[in-house]
Design a protein around this motif. Structure first.
Motif, PDB file in Angstrom:
ATOM      1  N   GLY A   1       0.829  -1.193   0.000  1.00 50.94           N
ATOM      2  CA  GLY A   1       0.000   0.000   0.000  1.00 50.94           C
ATOM      3  C   GLY A   1       0.861   1.239   0.000  1.00 50.94           C
ATOM      4  N   GLY A   2       0.993   1.867  -1.160  1.00 46.71           N
ATOM      5  CA  GLY A   2       1.779   3.083  -1.308  1.00 46.71           C
ATOM      6  C   GLY A   2       3.088   2.830  -2.038  1.00 46.71           C
ATOM      7  N   LEU A   3       3.295   3.533  -3.145  1.00 47.19           N
ATOM      8  CA  LEU A   3       4.554   3.412  -3.885  1.00 47.19           C
ATOM      9  C   LEU A   3       5.638   4.272  -3.252  1.00 47.19           C
ATOM     10  CD1 LEU A   3       6.196   2.441  -6.305  1.00 47.19           C
ATOM     11  CD2 LEU A   3       5.031   4.161  -7.716  1.00 47.19           C
ATOM     12  N   GLY A   4       5.257   5.465  -2.777  1.00 52.43           N
ATOM     13  CA  GLY A   4       6.220   6.325  -2.096  1.00 52.43           C
ATOM     14  C   GLY A   4       7.458   6.587  -2.919  1.00 52.43           C
ATOM     15  N   VAL A   5       8.624   6.522  -2.292  1.00 50.30           N
ATOM     16  CA  VAL A   5       9.871   6.720  -3.024  1.00 50.30           C
ATOM     17  C   VAL A   5      10.369   5.418  -3.648  1.00 50.30           C
ATOM     18  CG1 VAL A   5      10.573   8.723  -1.666  1.00 50.30           C
ATOM     19  CG2 VAL A   5      11.321   6.429  -0.964  1.00 50.30           C
ATOM     20  N   GLY A   6       9.662   4.312  -3.420  1.00 53.78           N
ATOM     21  CA  GLY A   6       9.971   3.065  -4.103  1.00 53.78           C
ATOM     22  C   GLY A   6      10.818   2.074  -3.340  1.00 53.78           C
ATOM     23  N   PHE A   7      11.202   2.385  -2.100  1.00 50.60           N
ATOM     24  CA  PHE A   7      12.067   1.468  -1.360  1.00 50.60           C
ATOM     25  C   PHE A   7      11.401   0.124  -1.095  1.00 50.60           C
ATOM     26  CE2 PHE A   7      14.532   5.219   0.624  1.00 50.60           C
ATOM     27  CZ  PHE A   7      15.539   5.110  -0.316  1.00 50.60           C
ATOM     28  N   SER A   8      10.125   0.122  -0.693  1.00 55.15           N
ATOM     29  CA  SER A   8       9.434  -1.138  -0.397  1.00 55.15           C
ATOM     30  C   SER A   8       9.346  -2.008  -1.641  1.00 55.15           C
ATOM     31  CB  SER A   8       8.028  -0.863   0.144  1.00 55.15           C
ATOM     32  OG  SER A   8       8.069  -0.150   1.356  1.00 55.15           O
ATOM     33  N   LEU A   9       8.950  -1.408  -2.749  1.00 56.56           N
ATOM     34  CA  LEU A   9       8.842  -2.153  -3.993  1.00 56.56           C
ATOM     35  C   LEU A   9      10.194  -2.701  -4.428  1.00 56.56           C
ATOM     36  CD1 LEU A   9       7.480  -3.148  -6.571  1.00 56.56           C
ATOM     37  CD2 LEU A   9       7.782  -0.848  -7.513  1.00 56.56           C
ATOM     38  N   ALA A  10      11.226  -1.872  -4.403  1.00 53.91           N
ATOM     39  CA  ALA A  10      12.547  -2.304  -4.843  1.00 53.91           C
ATOM     40  C   ALA A  10      13.053  -3.465  -3.988  1.00 53.91           C
ATOM     41  CB  ALA A  10      13.528  -1.135  -4.793  1.00 53.91           C
ATOM     42  N   HIS A  11      12.808  -3.384  -2.678  1.00 58.02           N
ATOM     43  CA  HIS A  11      13.269  -4.462  -1.787  1.00 58.02           C
ATOM     44  C   HIS A  11      12.492  -5.742  -2.042  1.00 58.02           C
ATOM     45  CE1 HIS A  11      15.475  -5.962   1.623  1.00 58.02           C
ATOM     46  NE2 HIS A  11      14.352  -6.329   2.236  1.00 58.02           N
ATOM     47  N   ALA A  12      11.186  -5.618  -2.274  1.00 56.99           N
ATOM     48  CA  ALA A  12      10.387  -6.813  -2.551  1.00 56.99           C
ATOM     49  C   ALA A  12      10.829  -7.469  -3.853  1.00 56.99           C
ATOM     50  CB  ALA A  12       8.912  -6.444  -2.621  1.00 56.99           C
ATOM     51  N   ALA A  13      11.064  -6.672  -4.888  1.00 55.32           N
ATOM     52  CA  ALA A  13      11.450  -7.226  -6.186  1.00 55.32           C
ATOM     53  C   ALA A  13      12.841  -7.861  -6.149  1.00 55.32           C
ATOM     54  CB  ALA A  13      11.395  -6.136  -7.250  1.00 55.32           C
ATOM     55  N   ALA A  14      13.678  -7.426  -5.203  1.00 54.75           N
ATOM     56  CA  ALA A  14      15.018  -8.017  -5.068  1.00 54.75           C
ATOM     57  C   ALA A  14      14.986  -9.354  -4.338  1.00 54.75           C
ATOM     58  CB  ALA A  14      15.937  -7.042  -4.333  1.00 54.75           C
ATOM     59  N   GLU A  15      13.817  -9.730  -3.800  1.00 51.45           N
ATOM     60  CA  GLU A  15      13.668 -10.975  -3.052  1.00 51.45           C
ATOM     61  C   GLU A  15      12.989 -12.017  -3.936  1.00 51.45           C
ATOM     62  OE1 GLU A  15      13.614 -13.981  -1.235  1.00 51.45           O
ATOM     63  OE2 GLU A  15      14.423 -12.451   0.126  1.00 51.45           O
ATOM     64  N   PRO A  16      13.705 -13.062  -4.349  1.00 56.30           N
ATOM     65  CA  PRO A  16      13.109 -14.047  -5.273  1.00 56.30           C
ATOM     66  C   PRO A  16      11.987 -14.868  -4.660  1.00 56.30           C
ATOM     67  CG  PRO A  16      15.305 -14.743  -4.554  1.00 56.30           C
ATOM     68  CD  PRO A  16      15.127 -13.332  -4.084  1.00 56.30           C
ATOM     69  N   ARG A  17      11.881 -14.885  -3.338  1.00 55.87           N
ATOM     70  CA  ARG A  17      10.844 -15.709  -2.715  1.00 55.87           C
ATOM     71  C   ARG A  17       9.438 -15.159  -2.949  1.00 55.87           C
ATOM     72  NH1 ARG A  17       9.946 -16.790   3.683  1.00 55.87           N
ATOM     73  NH2 ARG A  17       7.904 -17.787   3.434  1.00 55.87           N
ATOM     74  N   TRP A  18       9.297 -13.829  -3.111  1.00 60.32           N
ATOM     75  CA  TRP A  18       7.975 -13.284  -3.378  1.00 60.32           C
ATOM     76  C   TRP A  18       7.469 -13.766  -4.724  1.00 60.32           C
ATOM     77  CZ3 TRP A  18       5.250 -11.529   0.401  1.00 60.32           C
ATOM     78  CH2 TRP A  18       5.802 -10.749   1.429  1.00 60.32           C
ATOM     79  N   GLY A  19       6.155 -14.007  -4.798  1.00 56.72           N
ATOM     80  CA  GLY A  19       5.512 -14.297  -6.070  1.00 56.72           C
ATOM     81  C   GLY A  19       4.974 -13.007  -6.655  1.00 56.72           C
ATOM     82  N   ARG A  20       3.642 -12.919  -6.776  1.00 56.39           N
ATOM     83  CA  ARG A  20       3.026 -11.705  -7.306  1.00 56.39           C
ATOM     84  C   ARG A  20       3.256 -10.533  -6.354  1.00 56.39           C
ATOM     85  NH1 ARG A  20      -2.802 -10.373  -6.948  1.00 56.39           N
ATOM     86  NH2 ARG A  20      -2.900 -12.372  -5.867  1.00 56.39           N
ATOM     87  N   ILE A  21       3.675  -9.393  -6.913  1.00 60.92           N
ATOM     88  CA  ILE A  21       3.928  -8.177  -6.133  1.00 60.92           C
ATOM     89  C   ILE A  21       3.068  -7.066  -6.721  1.00 60.92           C
ATOM     90  CG2 ILE A  21       5.649  -6.495  -5.367  1.00 60.92           C
ATOM     91  CD1 ILE A  21       7.792  -8.666  -5.948  1.00 60.92           C
ATOM     92  N   ALA A  22       2.022  -6.684  -6.000  1.00 61.96           N
ATOM     93  CA  ALA A  22       1.144  -5.606  -6.451  1.00 61.96           C
ATOM     94  C   ALA A  22       1.399  -4.372  -5.593  1.00 61.96           C
ATOM     95  CB  ALA A  22      -0.322  -6.021  -6.355  1.00 61.96           C
ATOM     96  N   VAL A  23       1.351  -3.207  -6.226  1.00 67.66           N
ATOM     97  CA  VAL A  23       1.538  -1.941  -5.519  1.00 67.66           C
ATOM     98  C   VAL A  23       0.354  -1.038  -5.831  1.00 67.66           C
ATOM     99  CG1 VAL A  23       3.074   0.005  -5.070  1.00 67.66           C
ATOM    100  CG2 VAL A  23       4.026  -2.163  -5.849  1.00 67.66           C
ATOM    101  N   ALA A  24      -0.325  -0.566  -4.791  1.00 61.59           N
ATOM    102  CA  ALA A  24      -1.451   0.346  -4.972  1.00 61.59           C
ATOM    103  C   ALA A  24      -0.990   1.768  -4.680  1.00 61.59           C
ATOM    104  CB  ALA A  24      -2.603  -0.035  -4.038  1.00 61.59           C
ATOM    105  N   GLU A  25      -1.123   2.645  -5.650  1.00 61.89           N
ATOM    106  CA  GLU A  25      -0.737   4.050  -5.499  1.00 61.89           C
ATOM    107  C   GLU A  25      -1.820   4.923  -6.127  1.00 61.89           C
ATOM    108  OE1 GLU A  25       0.306   7.382  -4.546  1.00 61.89           O
ATOM    109  OE2 GLU A  25       1.777   5.862  -3.899  1.00 61.89           O
ATOM    110  N   ARG A  26      -2.380   5.834  -5.358  1.00 64.50           N
ATOM    111  CA  ARG A  26      -3.486   6.656  -5.851  1.00 64.50           C
ATOM    112  C   ARG A  26      -3.031   7.911  -6.570  1.00 64.50           C
ATOM    113  NH1 ARG A  26      -6.230   9.417  -0.463  1.00 64.50           N
ATOM    114  NH2 ARG A  26      -4.654  11.035  -0.148  1.00 64.50           N
ATOM    115  N   GLU A  27      -1.802   8.362  -6.336  1.00 63.81           N
ATOM    116  CA  GLU A  27      -1.332   9.619  -6.907  1.00 63.81           C
ATOM    117  C   GLU A  27      -0.653   9.382  -8.252  1.00 63.81           C
ATOM    118  OE1 GLU A  27      -2.062  12.451  -5.862  1.00 63.81           O
ATOM    119  OE2 GLU A  27      -2.576  12.217  -3.740  1.00 63.81           O
ATOM    120  N   GLY A  28      -1.285   9.873  -9.315  1.00 62.17           N
ATOM    121  CA  GLY A  28      -0.687   9.735 -10.632  1.00 62.17           C
ATOM    122  C   GLY A  28       0.668  10.400 -10.749  1.00 62.17           C
TER     123      GLY A  28
END
Length: 225
Positions: free
Chosen positions: A71-98
């Motif tokens: 929940g929240g893309l922000g500056v991208g740290f959470s997403l980048a860390h999740a994508a660097a972890e091969p154990r995660w499967g589907r990674i969805a990010v909800a961001e309301r601000e275009g």
């Protein structure tokens, strides 16, 4: 890590008026900052909190290739860390601000998130998280929230509902059995811990994130039975 020095003047790189108010991207020395409706949201100083948010959820899961909603893309740290972890499967990010999405796709924040956004596991949802949770039929093994400064300090009053009974019920319903809800906060909240228990979450706990001074950041955790 980049140095945070508030004596350095901030340069406004972009300012947008959107459906939810004003959002601003600023550069202060080496740092990029996001300001929402005049409230400091986050910067690129240190991603420890975001990494712990993701790791705290993952280490409590046993499913193969668990699906996570951030929940929240922000500056991208959470997403980048999740994508660097091969154990995660589907990674969805909800961001309301275009605007924030634009800053990641073709702006200064792409330096943090470009590789993650190119990952085939990643889906970027341009949507309000509160509305998404209330209406989606999608299910996840983890829900990691970092859209406010915490349950007691929301950036937008509309987000208050997310941490109340209806919002927590929607979050619980979005999780698979055994799934983990992880919520970042700038300060501990005993009231929110109790709200998690009242909403039916078990194994409720709070993990501290040491900071240079003052009250530590925390991650509130609960499991859907």
């Amino acid at each position: 890590m980049p140095v945070r020095d508030h004596s350095v003047p901030a340069e406004v790189l972009d300012r947008r008026e959107g459906r939810y108010g004003e959002v601003v991207l600023r550069r202060r020395g080496e740092l990029l900052e996001i300001i929402a409706n005049g409230c400091f949201l986050m910067d690129t100083h240190d991603g420890r909190s975001e990494r712990l948010l993701m790791d705290a959820a993952l280490e409590r899961l046993t499913a193969d290739a668990p699906a996570v909603l951030i929940g929240g893309l922000g500056v991208g740290f959470s997403l980048a860390h999740a994508a660097a972890e091969p154990r995660w499967g589907r990674i969805a990010v909800a961001e309301r601000e275009g605007a924030i999405i634009d800053w990641h796709r073709a702006g200064p924040l792409a330096a943090i998130s470009a590789a993650a956004l190119a990952d085939r596991r990643v889906v970027l949802l341009h949507t309000d998280l509160v509305a998404y949770l209330a209406g989606t039929g999608d299910r996840y093994d983890a829900l990691c929230l970092d859209i406010d400064n915490g349950p007691d300090w929301t950036v937008d009053e509309a987000n208050d509902a997310l941490y109340g009974p209806a919002g927590l019920a929607a979050a619980r319903a979005c999780l698979n059995p055994g799934g983990i809800l992880a919520v970042w906060s700038a300060q501990p909240s005993a009231a929110f811990e109790q709200a998690l228990r009242t909403a039916g979450f078990t194994e409720v706990q709070t993990t501290e994130i040491p900071v240079g001074r003052g009250v530590p950041d925390v991650v509130h955790l609960g499991r859907r039975p």
